[in-house]
Design a protein around this motif. Structure first.
Motif, PDB file in Angstrom:
ATOM      1  N   ILE A  23       2.131   9.113  -6.371  1.00 22.59           N
ATOM      2  CA  ILE A  23       2.206  10.541  -6.069  1.00 22.59           C
ATOM      3  C   ILE A  23       3.493  11.144  -6.636  1.00 22.59           C
ATOM      4  O   ILE A  23       3.471  12.207  -7.285  1.00 22.59           O
ATOM      5  CB  ILE A  23       2.125  10.777  -4.546  1.00 22.59           C
ATOM      6  CG1 ILE A  23       0.725  10.419  -4.035  1.00 22.59           C
ATOM      7  CG2 ILE A  23       2.450  12.242  -4.207  1.00 22.59           C
ATOM      8  CD1 ILE A  23       0.589  10.455  -2.521  1.00 22.59           C
ATOM      9  N   GLU A  24       4.611  10.486  -6.426  1.00 19.93           N
ATOM     10  CA  GLU A  24       5.890  11.019  -6.903  1.00 19.93           C
ATOM     11  C   GLU A  24       5.931  11.100  -8.428  1.00 19.93           C
ATOM     12  O   GLU A  24       6.475  12.052  -8.999  1.00 19.93           O
ATOM     13  CB  GLU A  24       7.037  10.161  -6.368  1.00 19.93           C
ATOM     14  CG  GLU A  24       7.262  10.351  -4.870  1.00 19.93           C
ATOM     15  CD  GLU A  24       8.182   9.301  -4.268  1.00 19.93           C
ATOM     16  OE1 GLU A  24       8.789   8.514  -5.051  1.00 19.93           O
ATOM     17  OE2 GLU A  24       8.296   9.249  -3.018  1.00 19.93           O
ATOM     18  N   TYR A  25       5.350  10.109  -9.098  1.00 21.12           N
ATOM     19  CA  TYR A  25       5.287  10.118 -10.566  1.00 21.12           C
ATOM     20  C   TYR A  25       4.514  11.345 -11.053  1.00 21.12           C
ATOM     21  O   TYR A  25       4.967  12.080 -11.948  1.00 21.12           O
ATOM     22  CB  TYR A  25       4.610   8.835 -11.055  1.00 21.12           C
ATOM     23  CG  TYR A  25       4.456   8.735 -12.553  1.00 21.12           C
ATOM     24  CD1 TYR A  25       5.442   8.154 -13.337  1.00 21.12           C
ATOM     25  CD2 TYR A  25       3.312   9.225 -13.185  1.00 21.12           C
ATOM     26  CE1 TYR A  25       5.297   8.054 -14.715  1.00 21.12           C
ATOM     27  CE2 TYR A  25       3.162   9.144 -14.563  1.00 21.12           C
ATOM     28  CZ  TYR A  25       4.152   8.558 -15.328  1.00 21.12           C
ATOM     29  OH  TYR A  25       4.009   8.478 -16.687  1.00 21.12           O
ATOM     30  N   LYS A  29      -1.007  11.779   3.516  1.00 19.04           N
ATOM     31  CA  LYS A  29      -0.709  13.045   4.197  1.00 19.04           C
ATOM     32  C   LYS A  29       0.794  13.307   4.319  1.00 19.04           C
ATOM     33  O   LYS A  29       1.207  14.438   4.614  1.00 19.04           O
ATOM     34  CB  LYS A  29      -1.334  13.045   5.600  1.00 19.04           C
ATOM     35  CG  LYS A  29      -2.839  13.258   5.604  1.00 19.04           C
ATOM     36  CD  LYS A  29      -3.381  13.186   7.032  1.00 19.04           C
ATOM     37  CE  LYS A  29      -4.888  13.388   7.062  1.00 19.04           C
ATOM     38  NZ  LYS A  29      -5.443  13.209   8.441  1.00 19.04           N
ATOM     39  N   ASN A  30       1.591  12.288   4.091  1.00 20.21           N
ATOM     40  CA  ASN A  30       3.045  12.456   4.176  1.00 20.21           C
ATOM     41  C   ASN A  30       3.617  13.252   3.007  1.00 20.21           C
ATOM     42  O   ASN A  30       4.788  13.614   3.012  1.00 20.21           O
ATOM     43  CB  ASN A  30       3.739  11.086   4.216  1.00 20.21           C
ATOM     44  CG  ASN A  30       3.466  10.339   5.507  1.00 20.21           C
ATOM     45  OD1 ASN A  30       3.325  10.948   6.567  1.00 20.21           O
ATOM     46  ND2 ASN A  30       3.376   9.019   5.426  1.00 20.21           N
ATOM     47  N   TYR A  31       2.774  13.529   2.005  1.00 22.39           N
ATOM     48  CA  TYR A  31       3.266  14.172   0.786  1.00 22.39           C
ATOM     49  C   TYR A  31       2.637  15.549   0.603  1.00 22.39           C
ATOM     50  O   TYR A  31       1.422  15.716   0.720  1.00 22.39           O
ATOM     51  CB  TYR A  31       2.959  13.303  -0.437  1.00 22.39           C
ATOM     52  CG  TYR A  31       3.677  11.982  -0.386  1.00 22.39           C
ATOM     53  CD1 TYR A  31       4.947  11.835  -0.937  1.00 22.39           C
ATOM     54  CD2 TYR A  31       3.115  10.888   0.266  1.00 22.39           C
ATOM     55  CE1 TYR A  31       5.627  10.628  -0.859  1.00 22.39           C
ATOM     56  CE2 TYR A  31       3.781   9.678   0.346  1.00 22.39           C
ATOM     57  CZ  TYR A  31       5.038   9.562  -0.220  1.00 22.39           C
ATOM     58  OH  TYR A  31       5.711   8.361  -0.133  1.00 22.39           O
ATOM     59  N   LEU A  62       0.829  -1.202   0.000  1.00 19.91           N
ATOM     60  CA  LEU A  62       0.000   0.000   0.000  1.00 19.91           C
ATOM     61  C   LEU A  62       0.869   1.260   0.000  1.00 19.91           C
ATOM     62  O   LEU A  62       0.655   2.182  -0.795  1.00 19.91           O
ATOM     63  CB  LEU A  62      -0.927  -0.001   1.223  1.00 19.91           C
ATOM     64  CG  LEU A  62      -1.803   1.247   1.405  1.00 19.91           C
ATOM     65  CD1 LEU A  62      -2.786   1.398   0.255  1.00 19.91           C
ATOM     66  CD2 LEU A  62      -2.543   1.192   2.740  1.00 19.91           C
ATOM     67  N   LYS A  63       1.855   1.305   0.878  1.00 22.33           N
ATOM     68  CA  LYS A  63       2.758   2.462   0.951  1.00 22.33           C
ATOM     69  C   LYS A  63       3.482   2.682  -0.372  1.00 22.33           C
ATOM     70  O   LYS A  63       3.616   3.816  -0.844  1.00 22.33           O
ATOM     71  CB  LYS A  63       3.790   2.257   2.068  1.00 22.33           C
ATOM     72  CG  LYS A  63       3.270   2.486   3.467  1.00 22.33           C
ATOM     73  CD  LYS A  63       4.417   2.304   4.474  1.00 22.33           C
ATOM     74  CE  LYS A  63       3.966   2.589   5.895  1.00 22.33           C
ATOM     75  NZ  LYS A  63       5.078   2.404   6.866  1.00 22.33           N
ATOM     76  N   LYS A  64       3.959   1.582  -0.974  1.00 16.62           N
ATOM     77  CA  LYS A  64       4.724   1.695  -2.214  1.00 16.62           C
ATOM     78  C   LYS A  64       3.853   2.230  -3.348  1.00 16.62           C
ATOM     79  O   LYS A  64       4.295   3.075  -4.144  1.00 16.62           O
ATOM     80  CB  LYS A  64       5.303   0.325  -2.576  1.00 16.62           C
ATOM     81  CG  LYS A  64       6.410   0.369  -3.624  1.00 16.62           C
ATOM     82  CD  LYS A  64       7.674   0.944  -3.035  1.00 16.62           C
ATOM     83  CE  LYS A  64       8.933   0.755  -3.876  1.00 16.62           C
ATOM     84  NZ  LYS A  64       8.860   0.660  -5.277  1.00 16.62           N
ATOM     85  N   ILE A  65       2.643   1.749  -3.440  1.00 20.82           N
ATOM     86  CA  ILE A  65       1.728   2.211  -4.495  1.00 20.82           C
ATOM     87  C   ILE A  65       1.435   3.699  -4.328  1.00 20.82           C
ATOM     88  O   ILE A  65       1.489   4.478  -5.292  1.00 20.82           O
ATOM     89  CB  ILE A  65       0.422   1.398  -4.471  1.00 20.82           C
ATOM     90  CG1 ILE A  65       0.683  -0.019  -4.970  1.00 20.82           C
ATOM     91  CG2 ILE A  65      -0.661   2.066  -5.321  1.00 20.82           C
ATOM     92  CD1 ILE A  65      -0.475  -0.972  -4.773  1.00 20.82           C
ATOM     93  N   GLY A 118       3.925  17.449 -12.624  1.00 22.09           N
ATOM     94  CA  GLY A 118       3.061  18.573 -12.263  1.00 22.09           C
ATOM     95  C   GLY A 118       1.595  18.267 -12.450  1.00 22.09           C
ATOM     96  O   GLY A 118       0.804  19.156 -12.794  1.00 22.09           O
ATOM     97  N   ARG A 119       1.217  17.012 -12.235  1.00 22.42           N
ATOM     98  CA  ARG A 119      -0.162  16.579 -12.448  1.00 22.42           C
ATOM     99  C   ARG A 119      -0.840  16.210 -11.128  1.00 22.42           C
ATOM    100  O   ARG A 119      -0.183  15.945 -10.122  1.00 22.42           O
ATOM    101  CB  ARG A 119      -0.201  15.353 -13.369  1.00 22.42           C
ATOM    102  CG  ARG A 119       0.531  15.517 -14.692  1.00 22.42           C
ATOM    103  CD  ARG A 119      -0.202  16.463 -15.630  1.00 22.42           C
ATOM    104  NE  ARG A 119       0.274  16.298 -16.996  1.00 22.42           N
ATOM    105  CZ  ARG A 119       1.026  17.167 -17.644  1.00 22.42           C
ATOM    106  NH1 ARG A 119       1.429  18.263 -17.033  1.00 22.42           N
ATOM    107  NH2 ARG A 119       1.387  16.949 -18.898  1.00 22.42           N
ATOM    108  N   GLN A 120      -2.166  16.137 -11.179  1.00 21.00           N
ATOM    109  CA  GLN A 120      -2.929  15.737 -10.004  1.00 21.00           C
ATOM    110  C   GLN A 120      -2.977  14.217  -9.890  1.00 21.00           C
ATOM    111  O   GLN A 120      -3.048  13.509 -10.893  1.00 21.00           O
ATOM    112  CB  GLN A 120      -4.356  16.279 -10.076  1.00 21.00           C
ATOM    113  CG  GLN A 120      -5.174  16.012  -8.823  1.00 21.00           C
ATOM    114  CD  GLN A 120      -6.555  16.649  -8.888  1.00 21.00           C
ATOM    115  OE1 GLN A 120      -7.242  16.531  -9.887  1.00 21.00           O
ATOM    116  NE2 GLN A 120      -6.950  17.312  -7.825  1.00 21.00           N
ATOM    117  N   THR A 121      -2.930  13.719  -8.652  1.00 22.93           N
ATOM    118  CA  THR A 121      -2.983  12.278  -8.401  1.00 22.93           C
ATOM    119  C   THR A 121      -4.393  11.863  -8.006  1.00 22.93           C
ATOM    120  O   THR A 121      -5.024  12.487  -7.159  1.00 22.93           O
ATOM    121  CB  THR A 121      -2.008  11.888  -7.269  1.00 22.93           C
ATOM    122  OG1 THR A 121      -0.674  12.179  -7.688  1.00 22.93           O
ATOM    123  CG2 THR A 121      -2.111  10.409  -6.948  1.00 22.93           C
TER     124      THR A 121
END
Length: 299
Positions: A54-56, A89-91, A46-49, A61-64
Protein backbone atom coordinates in the motif's frame (compact mmCIF):
# COMPACT_ATOMS: atom_id res chain seq x y z
CA UNK A 1 -3.75 11.06 -24.42
CA UNK A 2 -6.14 8.09 -24.12
CA UNK A 3 -3.15 5.78 -23.76
CA UNK A 4 -1.74 7.87 -20.93
CA UNK A 5 -5.05 7.90 -19.04
CA UNK A 6 -5.49 4.15 -19.26
CA UNK A 7 -1.88 3.49 -18.26
CA UNK A 8 -2.22 5.66 -15.18
CA UNK A 9 -5.35 3.85 -14.08
CA UNK A 10 -3.89 0.34 -14.37
CA UNK A 11 -0.23 0.77 -13.48
CA UNK A 12 -0.34 0.23 -9.72
CA UNK A 13 1.73 -2.63 -8.35
CA UNK A 14 -0.40 -5.78 -7.96
CA UNK A 15 0.73 -8.08 -5.16
CA UNK A 16 0.22 -11.78 -5.89
CA UNK A 17 0.21 -13.26 -2.40
CA UNK A 18 0.43 -16.96 -1.54
CA UNK A 19 -0.70 -17.30 2.10
CA UNK A 20 -0.10 -21.05 1.76
CA UNK A 21 1.42 -23.39 -0.81
CA UNK A 22 -0.71 -26.27 0.48
CA UNK A 23 -3.53 -27.55 -1.71
CA UNK A 24 -6.30 -30.14 -1.60
CA UNK A 25 -5.92 -30.93 -5.31
CA UNK A 26 -3.27 -32.81 -7.26
CA UNK A 27 -3.29 -31.05 -10.64
CA UNK A 28 -0.93 -32.67 -13.12
CA UNK A 29 0.47 -29.36 -14.37
CA UNK A 30 0.88 -27.54 -11.03
CA UNK A 31 4.04 -25.42 -10.76
CA UNK A 32 4.09 -25.29 -6.93
CA UNK A 33 6.76 -27.34 -5.18
CA UNK A 34 5.13 -30.50 -3.82
CA UNK A 35 7.64 -30.97 -1.00
CA UNK A 36 7.29 -27.79 1.09
CA UNK A 37 5.23 -29.39 3.87
CA UNK A 38 2.83 -27.38 6.02
CA UNK A 39 3.05 -23.74 5.01
CA UNK A 40 0.90 -20.93 6.44
CA UNK A 41 1.60 -17.19 6.44
CA UNK A 42 2.20 -15.55 9.82
CA UNK A 43 0.35 -12.45 10.95
CA UNK A 44 3.63 -10.51 10.99
CA UNK A 45 4.37 -11.37 7.35
CA UNK A 46 0.79 -10.59 6.32
CA UNK A 47 0.96 -7.14 7.94
CA UNK A 48 4.32 -6.40 6.32
CA UNK A 49 3.13 -7.36 2.84
CA UNK A 50 -0.02 -5.26 3.13
CA UNK A 51 1.73 -2.20 4.56
CA UNK A 52 4.67 -2.26 2.13
CA UNK A 53 2.46 -2.74 -0.96
CA UNK A 54 0.00 0.00 0.00
CA UNK A 55 2.73 2.48 0.93
CA UNK A 56 4.63 1.77 -2.30
CA UNK A 57 1.55 2.48 -4.44
CA UNK A 58 0.51 5.52 -2.42
CA UNK A 59 3.90 7.11 -3.03
CA UNK A 60 3.29 6.73 -6.76
CA UNK A 61 -0.37 7.78 -6.55
CA UNK A 62 -1.50 4.39 -7.83
CA UNK A 63 -4.22 1.94 -6.87
CA UNK A 64 -3.30 -1.13 -4.81
CA UNK A 65 -4.49 -4.60 -5.79
CA UNK A 66 -3.97 -7.85 -3.92
CA UNK A 67 -4.47 -11.22 -5.61
CA UNK A 68 -4.65 -13.98 -2.98
CA UNK A 69 -3.30 -17.11 -4.59
CA UNK A 70 -1.82 -20.47 -3.67
CA UNK A 71 -1.64 -23.39 -3.24
CA UNK A 72 -5.28 -23.16 -2.27
CA UNK A 73 -6.04 -19.89 -0.43
CA UNK A 74 -9.35 -21.19 0.95
CA UNK A 75 -7.36 -23.49 3.22
CA UNK A 76 -6.91 -20.29 5.23
CA UNK A 77 -9.83 -19.79 7.61
CA UNK A 78 -12.19 -16.81 7.80
CA UNK A 79 -10.10 -15.30 10.63
CA UNK A 80 -7.26 -14.87 8.13
CA UNK A 81 -9.51 -13.06 5.67
CA UNK A 82 -10.87 -10.83 8.42
CA UNK A 83 -7.28 -9.93 9.31
CA UNK A 84 -6.59 -9.00 5.68
CA UNK A 85 -9.48 -6.54 5.64
CA UNK A 86 -8.75 -5.19 9.13
CA UNK A 87 -5.09 -4.49 8.29
CA UNK A 88 -6.06 -2.77 5.05
CA UNK A 89 -8.51 -0.52 6.89
CA UNK A 90 -5.59 1.03 8.77
CA UNK A 91 -4.60 2.92 5.62
CA UNK A 92 -6.24 5.93 4.02
CA UNK A 93 -5.68 5.52 0.30
CA UNK A 94 -6.28 7.67 -2.75
CA UNK A 95 -8.00 4.80 -4.52
CA UNK A 96 -10.05 1.91 -3.18
CA UNK A 97 -7.93 -1.14 -2.36
CA UNK A 98 -8.93 -4.08 -4.55
CA UNK A 99 -8.80 -7.75 -3.54
CA UNK A 100 -9.18 -10.89 -5.59
CA UNK A 101 -8.87 -14.55 -4.70
CA UNK A 102 -7.81 -17.29 -7.13
CA UNK A 103 -9.26 -20.55 -5.80
CA UNK A 104 -10.06 -24.02 -7.09
CA UNK A 105 -13.54 -23.46 -5.51
CA UNK A 106 -13.85 -26.98 -4.11
CA UNK A 107 -13.68 -25.77 -0.47
CA UNK A 108 -16.03 -22.80 -0.84
CA UNK A 109 -18.63 -22.47 1.93
CA UNK A 110 -21.44 -20.05 2.87
CA UNK A 111 -19.27 -18.05 5.31
CA UNK A 112 -16.69 -17.38 2.62
CA UNK A 113 -19.32 -16.48 0.04
CA UNK A 114 -20.79 -13.92 2.45
CA UNK A 115 -17.35 -12.55 3.34
CA UNK A 116 -16.20 -12.18 -0.26
CA UNK A 117 -19.47 -10.56 -1.27
CA UNK A 118 -19.59 -8.19 1.72
CA UNK A 119 -15.99 -7.08 1.18
CA UNK A 120 -16.11 -6.89 -2.61
CA UNK A 121 -13.50 -9.58 -3.30
CA UNK A 122 -13.29 -10.69 -6.91
CA UNK A 123 -13.40 -14.50 -7.12
CA UNK A 124 -11.62 -16.42 -9.88
CA UNK A 125 -11.16 -20.10 -10.52
CA UNK A 126 -9.90 -22.60 -13.09
CA UNK A 127 -12.24 -24.53 -15.35
CA UNK A 128 -10.37 -26.25 -18.14
CA UNK A 129 -13.38 -27.15 -20.24
CA UNK A 130 -16.15 -29.77 -20.27
CA UNK A 131 -16.09 -32.56 -17.67
CA UNK A 132 -13.88 -35.01 -19.56
CA UNK A 133 -11.27 -32.34 -20.40
CA UNK A 134 -11.24 -30.68 -16.96
CA UNK A 135 -10.98 -33.96 -15.05
CA UNK A 136 -7.93 -35.16 -16.97
CA UNK A 137 -5.66 -32.78 -15.08
CA UNK A 138 -7.59 -31.25 -12.16
CA UNK A 139 -8.24 -33.97 -9.60
CA UNK A 140 -8.42 -34.33 -5.81
CA UNK A 141 -5.55 -35.84 -3.85
CA UNK A 142 -7.48 -39.12 -3.75
CA UNK A 143 -7.75 -39.17 -7.55
CA UNK A 144 -11.44 -38.24 -7.70
CA UNK A 145 -12.76 -35.76 -10.26
CA UNK A 146 -13.37 -32.08 -9.42
CA UNK A 147 -15.52 -30.84 -12.32
CA UNK A 148 -18.94 -31.32 -10.70
CA UNK A 149 -17.93 -29.50 -7.49
CA UNK A 150 -16.35 -26.61 -9.38
CA UNK A 151 -19.29 -26.04 -11.74
CA UNK A 152 -21.72 -26.33 -8.80
CA UNK A 153 -19.93 -23.60 -6.86
CA UNK A 154 -19.61 -21.38 -9.93
CA UNK A 155 -23.39 -21.54 -10.25
CA UNK A 156 -23.84 -20.83 -6.52
CA UNK A 157 -21.65 -17.71 -6.78
CA UNK A 158 -23.63 -16.53 -9.82
CA UNK A 159 -26.91 -17.11 -7.95
CA UNK A 160 -25.52 -14.75 -5.28
CA UNK A 161 -25.00 -12.10 -7.99
CA UNK A 162 -21.23 -12.51 -7.88
CA UNK A 163 -19.13 -12.48 -11.02
CA UNK A 164 -16.69 -15.34 -11.40
CA UNK A 165 -13.42 -14.93 -13.26
CA UNK A 166 -12.32 -18.03 -15.12
CA UNK A 167 -8.95 -19.29 -16.26
CA UNK A 168 -8.81 -22.08 -18.83
CA UNK A 169 -5.44 -23.80 -18.60
CA UNK A 170 -4.74 -25.06 -22.10
CA UNK A 171 -2.45 -28.00 -22.84
CA UNK A 172 -1.40 -30.04 -25.84
CA UNK A 173 -4.28 -32.51 -25.38
CA UNK A 174 -7.07 -30.00 -24.72
CA UNK A 175 -6.18 -27.40 -27.39
CA UNK A 176 -7.87 -29.30 -30.28
CA UNK A 177 -11.14 -29.07 -28.29
CA UNK A 178 -11.11 -25.27 -28.08
CA UNK A 179 -14.57 -25.08 -29.70
CA UNK A 180 -16.03 -27.40 -27.03
CA UNK A 181 -14.42 -25.24 -24.35
CA UNK A 182 -15.88 -22.09 -25.92
CA UNK A 183 -19.34 -23.66 -26.17
CA UNK A 184 -19.28 -24.61 -22.48
CA UNK A 185 -18.46 -21.02 -21.50
CA UNK A 186 -21.30 -19.80 -23.72
CA UNK A 187 -23.81 -22.21 -22.21
CA UNK A 188 -22.84 -21.17 -18.67
CA UNK A 189 -22.64 -17.46 -19.52
CA UNK A 190 -19.02 -17.21 -18.34
CA UNK A 191 -16.21 -14.91 -19.42
CA UNK A 192 -12.80 -16.52 -19.45
CA UNK A 193 -9.10 -16.11 -20.13
CA UNK A 194 -6.61 -18.62 -21.49
CA UNK A 195 -3.36 -19.65 -19.82
CA UNK A 196 -1.05 -21.96 -21.79
CA UNK A 197 0.81 -24.56 -19.75
CA UNK A 198 4.55 -23.90 -19.63
CA UNK A 199 7.15 -26.67 -19.25
CA UNK A 200 7.72 -25.96 -15.55
CA UNK A 201 7.77 -28.36 -12.58
CA UNK A 202 5.24 -31.20 -13.03
CA UNK A 203 4.32 -30.12 -16.58
CA UNK A 204 7.96 -30.46 -17.58
CA UNK A 205 8.04 -34.03 -16.34
CA UNK A 206 4.74 -35.32 -17.72
CA UNK A 207 4.54 -33.54 -21.09
CA UNK A 208 1.26 -31.75 -20.39
CA UNK A 209 2.72 -28.44 -21.58
CA UNK A 210 1.59 -26.97 -24.90
CA UNK A 211 3.74 -26.40 -27.97
CA UNK A 212 3.72 -22.81 -29.33
CA UNK A 213 2.25 -23.82 -32.72
CA UNK A 214 -0.56 -25.76 -31.01
CA UNK A 215 -1.37 -22.79 -28.81
CA UNK A 216 -1.28 -20.38 -31.75
CA UNK A 217 -3.66 -22.51 -33.81
CA UNK A 218 -6.08 -22.79 -30.89
CA UNK A 219 -6.05 -19.01 -30.34
CA UNK A 220 -6.75 -18.32 -34.03
CA UNK A 221 -9.69 -20.73 -33.85
CA UNK A 222 -10.97 -19.15 -30.65
CA UNK A 223 -10.70 -15.64 -32.09
CA UNK A 224 -12.66 -16.74 -35.15
CA UNK A 225 -15.38 -18.30 -32.99
CA UNK A 226 -15.71 -15.19 -30.85
CA UNK A 227 -15.65 -12.68 -33.74
CA UNK A 228 -18.15 -14.71 -35.79
CA UNK A 229 -20.54 -15.37 -32.91
CA UNK A 230 -24.02 -14.64 -34.29
CA UNK A 231 -25.60 -14.18 -30.87
CA UNK A 232 -23.92 -10.92 -29.85
CA UNK A 233 -25.74 -10.86 -26.51
CA UNK A 234 -24.25 -14.28 -25.78
CA UNK A 235 -20.83 -13.04 -26.88
CA UNK A 236 -21.10 -10.17 -24.40
CA UNK A 237 -21.93 -12.55 -21.55
CA UNK A 238 -19.14 -14.97 -22.49
CA UNK A 239 -16.33 -12.59 -23.22
CA UNK A 240 -13.06 -14.11 -24.32
CA UNK A 241 -10.54 -12.02 -22.42
CA UNK A 242 -7.65 -13.35 -24.45
CA UNK A 243 -9.21 -12.09 -27.69
CA UNK A 244 -9.95 -8.70 -26.12
CA UNK A 245 -6.36 -8.40 -24.90
CA UNK A 246 -5.04 -9.11 -28.40
CA UNK A 247 -7.05 -6.18 -29.75
CA UNK A 248 -6.04 -4.04 -26.79
CA UNK A 249 -2.37 -4.65 -27.62
CA UNK A 250 -2.91 -3.90 -31.32
CA UNK A 251 -4.99 -0.75 -30.82
CA UNK A 252 -3.53 0.80 -27.67
CA UNK A 253 0.01 -0.50 -27.96
CA UNK A 254 0.06 -2.15 -24.52
CA UNK A 255 -1.78 -4.89 -22.67
CA UNK A 256 -3.09 -5.43 -19.15
CA UNK A 257 -2.14 -9.11 -19.31
CA UNK A 258 1.25 -9.58 -17.67
CA UNK A 259 2.62 -11.91 -20.35
CA UNK A 260 1.90 -9.35 -23.08
CA UNK A 261 2.87 -6.18 -21.28
CA UNK A 262 6.59 -6.26 -21.97
CA UNK A 263 7.34 -4.93 -18.47
CA UNK A 264 5.31 -7.10 -16.12
CA UNK A 265 7.92 -6.82 -13.36
CA UNK A 266 6.94 -3.14 -12.97
CA UNK A 267 3.28 -4.05 -12.39
CA UNK A 268 3.37 -7.35 -10.47
CA UNK A 269 5.23 -8.80 -7.52
CA UNK A 270 4.89 -12.22 -5.90
CA UNK A 271 4.99 -12.90 -2.15
CA UNK A 272 5.44 -16.39 -0.77
CA UNK A 273 3.91 -17.50 2.56
CA UNK A 274 7.24 -16.88 4.35
CA UNK A 275 7.73 -13.36 2.93
CA UNK A 276 10.08 -14.27 0.09
CA UNK A 277 9.62 -11.88 -2.84
CA UNK A 278 9.62 -12.83 -6.54
CA UNK A 279 8.85 -11.14 -9.88
CA UNK A 280 5.49 -12.92 -10.10
CA UNK A 281 3.42 -15.73 -8.60
CA UNK A 282 4.54 -18.33 -11.14
CA UNK A 283 8.16 -17.93 -10.05
CA UNK A 284 7.46 -18.20 -6.32
CA UNK A 285 9.80 -20.71 -4.74
CA UNK A 286 12.34 -20.51 -7.58
CA UNK A 287 15.51 -19.50 -5.73
CA UNK A 288 17.22 -18.08 -8.82
CA UNK A 289 14.49 -15.44 -9.16
CA UNK A 290 14.12 -14.44 -5.50
CA UNK A 291 14.51 -10.70 -4.82
CA UNK A 292 14.79 -11.10 -1.05
CA UNK A 293 12.42 -11.29 1.93
CA UNK A 294 9.86 -8.63 2.92
CA UNK A 295 10.55 -9.24 6.62
CA UNK A 296 14.20 -8.27 6.11
CA UNK A 297 13.94 -5.45 3.55
CA UNK A 298 11.34 -2.93 2.42
CA UNK A 299 9.69 -3.20 -0.96
Amino acid sequence: MANDIVKINISGLTAIVKPTTECNLDCKYCYVDEHQGKTRMSEQTLKKIISETIEYNEELGRQTRFLWHGGEPLLMDVDFWNSVVDFQKNYETKYKIRNGVQTNLTLLNEKEIKFFKDHDFAVSTSLDGPREIHNKNRIFKNGKDTYDKVIENIRILKSNNMQVGLVVVLNEESAPYIEDIYNLMKSEGLSFSINPISPVSRAENNDTFIKPVTFGNAMVKLLDLWLNEKDRQCAEKSRCNYAELVFEKLILGFSRKCAHSGNCSKSFVGFNYNGDVYPCGTLNGKEAFKYGNINENNL
